[in-house]
Design a protein around this motif. Structure first.
Motif, short mmCIF file in Angstrom:
data_model
loop_
_atom_site.label_atom_id
_atom_site.label_comp_id
_atom_site.label_asym_id
_atom_site.label_seq_id
_atom_site.Cartn_x
_atom_site.Cartn_y
_atom_site.Cartn_z
N LYS A 28 -0.05 -9.83 4.36
CA LYS A 28 0.01 -10.34 4.15
C LYS A 28 -1.64 -10.46 4.02
N TYR A 29 -2.72 -9.94 5.09
CA TYR A 29 -4.17 -10.17 5.00
C TYR A 29 -4.07 -8.80 4.63
N THR A 30 -3.61 -7.73 5.40
CA THR A 30 -4.41 -6.23 5.05
C THR A 30 -3.39 -5.29 4.80
N LEU A 31 -3.04 -4.94 4.24
CA LEU A 31 -2.49 -3.37 4.36
C LEU A 31 -3.10 -2.10 4.74
N GLN A 32 -4.01 -1.94 5.70
CA GLN A 32 -4.61 -1.35 5.92
C GLN A 32 -4.29 -0.97 7.53
N LYS A 33 -4.29 -0.14 8.45
CA LYS A 33 -3.71 0.90 9.19
C LYS A 33 -4.42 0.09 10.51
N ASN A 34 -4.69 0.74 10.91
CA ASN A 34 -4.91 0.30 12.36
C ASN A 34 -5.46 -0.88 12.78
N THR A 35 -4.97 -2.63 12.21
CA THR A 35 -6.15 -3.52 12.48
C THR A 35 -4.66 -4.16 12.95
N GLY B 193 -1.77 -24.45 3.45
CA GLY B 193 -3.52 -24.37 2.21
C GLY B 193 -3.47 -22.80 1.88
N TRP B 194 -4.81 -22.58 1.65
CA TRP B 194 -5.58 -21.72 1.25
C TRP B 194 -5.59 -21.50 2.56
N GLN B 195 -5.25 -19.93 2.55
CA GLN B 195 -6.10 -18.83 4.36
C GLN B 195 -6.94 -17.84 3.25
N LEU B 196 -8.47 -18.07 4.17
CA LEU B 196 -9.03 -17.18 3.15
C LEU B 196 -9.09 -15.83 4.76
N ILE B 197 -9.35 -15.02 4.43
CA ILE B 197 -8.46 -13.72 5.05
C ILE B 197 -9.80 -12.87 5.17
N TYR C 226 -3.04 -28.88 13.67
CA TYR C 226 -2.91 -28.95 12.57
C TYR C 226 -3.27 -27.93 11.89
N TYR C 227 -3.59 -26.81 12.15
CA TYR C 227 -4.20 -25.92 12.06
C TYR C 227 -4.31 -24.11 12.96
N SER C 228 -3.38 -24.88 14.21
CA SER C 228 -3.18 -23.28 15.08
C SER C 228 -1.80 -24.20 16.04
N LYS C 229 -1.00 -22.83 15.92
CA LYS C 229 0.56 -23.43 17.01
C LYS C 229 -0.49 -23.82 18.30
N GLN C 230 0.48 -24.59 18.94
CA GLN C 230 0.51 -25.11 20.29
C GLN C 230 0.82 -23.99 21.33
N PRO C 231 0.18 -22.96 21.90
CA PRO C 231 -0.24 -21.63 22.97
C PRO C 231 1.40 -21.46 23.66
N LEU C 232 2.49 -22.54 23.99
CA LEU C 232 3.83 -22.70 24.32
C LEU C 232 4.41 -22.07 23.34
N ILE C 233 4.38 -22.90 22.24
CA ILE C 233 5.01 -22.29 21.24
C ILE C 233 4.97 -21.02 20.78
N VAL D 49 -7.88 -9.17 11.69
CA VAL D 49 -7.76 -9.80 10.84
C VAL D 49 -7.06 -10.82 10.84
N LEU D 50 -7.42 -12.22 9.74
CA LEU D 50 -7.53 -13.60 10.38
C LEU D 50 -7.00 -14.33 9.07
N GLY D 51 -6.39 -14.98 9.26
CA GLY D 51 -6.43 -15.94 7.99
C GLY D 51 -7.16 -17.41 8.65
N VAL D 52 -7.75 -18.05 8.18
CA VAL D 52 -7.75 -19.38 7.99
C VAL D 52 -7.97 -20.35 7.06
N ASN D 53 -7.58 -21.57 6.94
CA ASN D 53 -7.51 -22.36 6.42
C ASN D 53 -8.92 -22.23 6.06
N GLN D 54 -9.14 -22.55 4.60
CA GLN D 54 -10.69 -23.01 3.73
C GLN D 54 -10.65 -23.90 3.69
#
Length: 159
Positions: free
Chosen positions: A66-73, A144-148, A23-30, A113-118
């Motif tokens: 979607k998560y950051t505009l910072q370079k080198n991330t 749903g909402w993703q916390l960064i 539900y929260y994470s994509k299957q590794p094969l995909i 950076v990452l997004g995690v469902n609240q």
């Protein structure tokens, strides 16, 4: 814990990876198939004593905006631990190995950076335990909402 960038020699390990709740994470094969179509995605395998226990993708492409505009991330996405090995500390070991892996393989990257469902409280606690900080920002994702969260790698420069 050893982090290794995916290559075809690990295809069977990805095929055998068990992720019962995706539900929260994509299957590794995909995720591996999608990464193969991109120049900016790097599937990473986490091995403990030669056994594939965790998986994630590092991405430097446009999705990162979607998560950051910072370079080198880089964006960390599709993080999971094989269902057969959940609760044994492998997720935190994989994330704890990330700074050294990044310094060796992506030395110009200063943050992940990452997004995690609240609503994914176990994942939020895991990321915080492993040094990721809540930026206080979020965005509305597909489920749903993703916390960064961000993990600063700059402290490695001083070593």
């Amino acid at each position: 814990m050893k982090l290794i960038q995916y290559s075809a020699e690990y295809a069977q390990g990805i095929t055998d990876y068990v992720l019962r709740d995706d539900y929260y994470s994509k299957q590794p094969l995909i995720a591996v198939k999608q990464a193969a179509e991109s120049q900016s995605s790097f599937p990473i395998l986490a091995f403990h004593n030669g056994i594939l226990v965790s998986f994630f993708v590092l991405d430097s492409g446009s999705e990162k905006s979607k998560y950051t505009l910072q370079k080198n991330t880089m964006l960390l996405k599709s993080f999971s631990t094989d269902t057969r090995y959940v609760g044994q500390g492998f997720g935190s070991q994989a994330l704890s190995a990330l700074p050294t892996f990044m310094a060796t393989n992506f030395p110009k990257i200063k943050a992940v950076v990452l997004g995690v469902n609240q609503n994914n409280l176990p994942a939020i606690r895991l990321y915080q335990k492993c040094g990721f900080k809540d930026t206080g920002r979020k965005y509305l994702g597909q489920i749903g909402w993703q916390l960064i969260f961000v993990l600063s790698l700059s402290k490695l420069d001083s070593k």
